[in-house]
Design an enzyme around this catalytic site. Structure first.
Site, PDB file in Angstrom:
ATOM      1  N   GLU A 162      10.249   8.308 -16.943  1.00  0.00           N
ATOM      2  CA  GLU A 162       8.663   8.476 -17.014  1.00  0.00           C
ATOM      3  C   GLU A 162       7.953   7.859 -18.443  1.00  0.00           C
ATOM      4  OE1 GLU A 162       7.724  12.946 -15.120  1.00  0.00           O
ATOM      5  OE2 GLU A 162       9.571  12.822 -15.962  1.00  0.00           O
ATOM      6  N   SER A 200      14.353  21.224 -16.366  1.00  0.00           N
ATOM      7  CA  SER A 200      13.726  21.982 -16.235  1.00  0.00           C
ATOM      8  C   SER A 200      14.027  22.979 -17.573  1.00  0.00           C
ATOM      9  CB  SER A 200      12.875  22.325 -14.920  1.00  0.00           C
ATOM     10  OG  SER A 200      11.957  23.591 -15.431  1.00  0.00           O
ATOM     11  N   LYS A 207      15.777  21.276 -11.064  1.00  0.00           N
ATOM     12  CA  LYS A 207      15.663  20.707 -11.401  1.00  0.00           C
ATOM     13  C   LYS A 207      15.878  19.163 -12.179  1.00  0.00           C
ATOM     14  CE  LYS A 207      11.909  19.686 -11.201  1.00  0.00           C
ATOM     15  NZ  LYS A 207       9.929  19.768 -11.631  1.00  0.00           N
ATOM     16  N   HIS A 234       0.587  -1.433  -0.392  1.00  0.00           N
ATOM     17  CA  HIS A 234       0.045  -0.227   0.432  1.00  0.00           C
ATOM     18  C   HIS A 234       0.918   1.514   0.185  1.00  0.00           C
ATOM     19  CE1 HIS A 234      -3.288  -2.789   0.718  1.00  0.00           C
ATOM     20  NE2 HIS A 234      -2.249  -2.577   2.121  1.00  0.00           N
TER      21      HIS A 234
END
Ligand code: ARG
Length: 461
Positions: free
Chosen positions: A293, A280, A286, A159
């Site tokens: 992804e 970024s 970043k 979980h």
């Protein structure tokens, strides 16, 4: 032949409408089958000669012409401005251009229906082998990562809540196992890809006594199809292939998701290499896990191809229907996507490092040894259900104190159950917690070391 490479002009008084041609033609994408189709054509020409349907000299002219074509595939001259209905028409047209009328004998005893199914299977068989090799490469990177961080300890989750500590190598080997099943599935699908439809004609078989087994042997097919109607309309193999690939993508997306979490500042477990991350355009600080992804995102594409093949086949009457031309792009894009994803995953893993202090700190805080305490009580003769409840109360107490279980005093613990002895602290240590999970498949360092050796043996075979 009228239009370049058009195979069926005779019965038609009018030329195809431009828009229809654009709609109908598959050459813009099925040219990927060029080499496979030429190879199958060579075997077919040999089969025609063996059955004495064409003369030896004719078969030599055809085979040699096709070999020249195959060699010219890397040159722009072949492709610049090339136009045809499909790759099969293109090859036949080029052959006839090169060797003259004898080339018009090649299509004896075959149809594009058995031809396309044959070329597609031949092509897919080889691409499947490439995918299997890429799976192996990723498995080896997982083994290397486990080796580089042999002693690292990771909090295991259910979980997405900290549950019990595991060896980091155990996590690596979990993905190794998923990939092992993926390989097995591909291998199994390959058995049904590697069946030759050639000789089925358009749908009814062929009237020429071609030795199909000999043609199949020349092309490395393991078997020949048993029913011509089925053979020209069977695309089960493509569905099985995209289904096996869908599961590969499920596994890659889960690997990606774990790592996306682990490399966030909140977790800080894993550092990805700059070489597989991007920045970024706005926020200078970043470093984003784009590779991961994309692995996660591209999974949906492959599932879509699997579904589009099922939908394309559903309810099609026997035998070949043009709907089936839609199989190509679905399978081509599946192959491209899965191959690049496996390669990308391998470089991410190859360049990842585990921040072992952080993973250890996370594995030793948050009561991941609570189950251990319950097991300890069971070994003292207390029924598990009672032990579970008591430990629950101890955890609540410890939380109120702002302490971990092993930071409580023996006196405080004995308040809950007098059976608790000094040896409890040993039982609650991370080392004992891990060592206790010593059944086969468990995360004890001993089991994991054995599993890692077994994984290496598997990769050496
Ligand atoms: N290009 C077609 C395909 O990909 C093969 C040709 C069969 N066409 C036909 N009209 N019989 O399925």
């Amino acid at each position: 032949m009228t239009k370049s490479g058009q195979l069926w002009g005779g019965r038609f008084a009018e030329k195809p409408h431009e828009t229809f041609a654009e709609f109908n033609d598959s050459f813009k994408f099925d040219r990927r089958l060029f080499a496979a189709d030429v190879r199958a054509s060579i075997a077919h020409a040999n089969g025609l000669y063996d059955a004495r349907v064409i003369m030896y000299k004719e078969s030599r002219a055809i085979v040699e012409g096709l070999q020249v074509l195959l060699e010219s595939a890397s040159s722009h001259d072949l492709w610049d401005g090339a136009d045809a209905e499909d790759v099969h028409s293109f090859i036949e047209m080029k052959l006839i251009e090169m060797i003259g009328d004898v080339g018009r004998k090649l299509h004896t005893g075959r149809s594009r229906n058995d031809q396309v199914a044959t070329a597609f299977r031949l092509w897919l068989r080889d691409e499947t082998d490439t995918i299997s090799a890429f799976i192996r490469d990723l498995q080896s990177e997982l083994v290397n990562l486990a080796d580089r961080h042999k002693d690292a300890i990771l909090p295991g989750y259910t979980h997405l809540q900290r549950a019990q500590p595991v060896m980091f190598a155990h996590w690596c080997l979990a993905y190794f196992e998923m990939l092992r099943r993926d390989s097995e599935r591909l291998f199994d699908a390959r058995r049904r890809i590697n069946i030759m439809p050639l000789g089925s004609g358009a749908l009814a078989g062929t009237g020429f006594a071609i030795d199909r087994d000999a043609v199949a042997a020349e092309l490395g097919f393991e078997r020949i199809s048993a029913n011509s109607l089925d053979a020209v309309s069977d695309r089960d193999f493509a569905v099985e292939f995209t289904s096996a690939c869908s599961l590969i993508m499920v596994h890659l997306s889960r690997l990606a998701e774990d790592l996306i979490l682990y490399c966030s500042t909140e977790f800080g477990f894993v550092t990805l290499s700059d070489a597989v991350s991007s920045g970024s355009s706005l926020m200078p600080q970043k470093k984003n896990p784009d590779a991961l992804e994309l692995l996660r995102g591209k999974a949906g594409r492959v599932f879509g191809h699997n579904m589009s093949l099922l939908a394309m086949l559903k309810g099609l009457p026997l035998a070949y229907n043009k709907d089936m031309q839609e199989d190509k792009q679905a399978v081509f894009d599946t192959v491209d996507t899965v191959q690049i994803c496996l390669r990308a995953a391998a470089i991410v893993i190859e360049n990842a490092t585990v921040n072992e202090e952080k993973t250890l700190a996370a594995a030793t805080s948050g009561y991941l040894n609570a189950t251990e305490l319950a097991d300890y009580l069971v070994k003292k003769g207390i029924p598990f259900r009672t032990a579970h409840e008591t430990v629950g109360r101890i955890v609540l107490f410890a939380m109120e104190q702002g302490k971990e279980l092993d930071e409580l005093t023996i006196e405080a613990l004995r308040e809950f159950l007098p059976e608790i002895d000094e040896d409890v602290f040993n039982a609650l240590s991370i080392e004992s917690t891990l060592a206790a999970k010593n059944t086969l498949g468990g995360t004890s360092p001993e089991r994991v070391a054995n599993a890692l050796s077994a994984a290496k043996e598997y990769l050496e075979k």
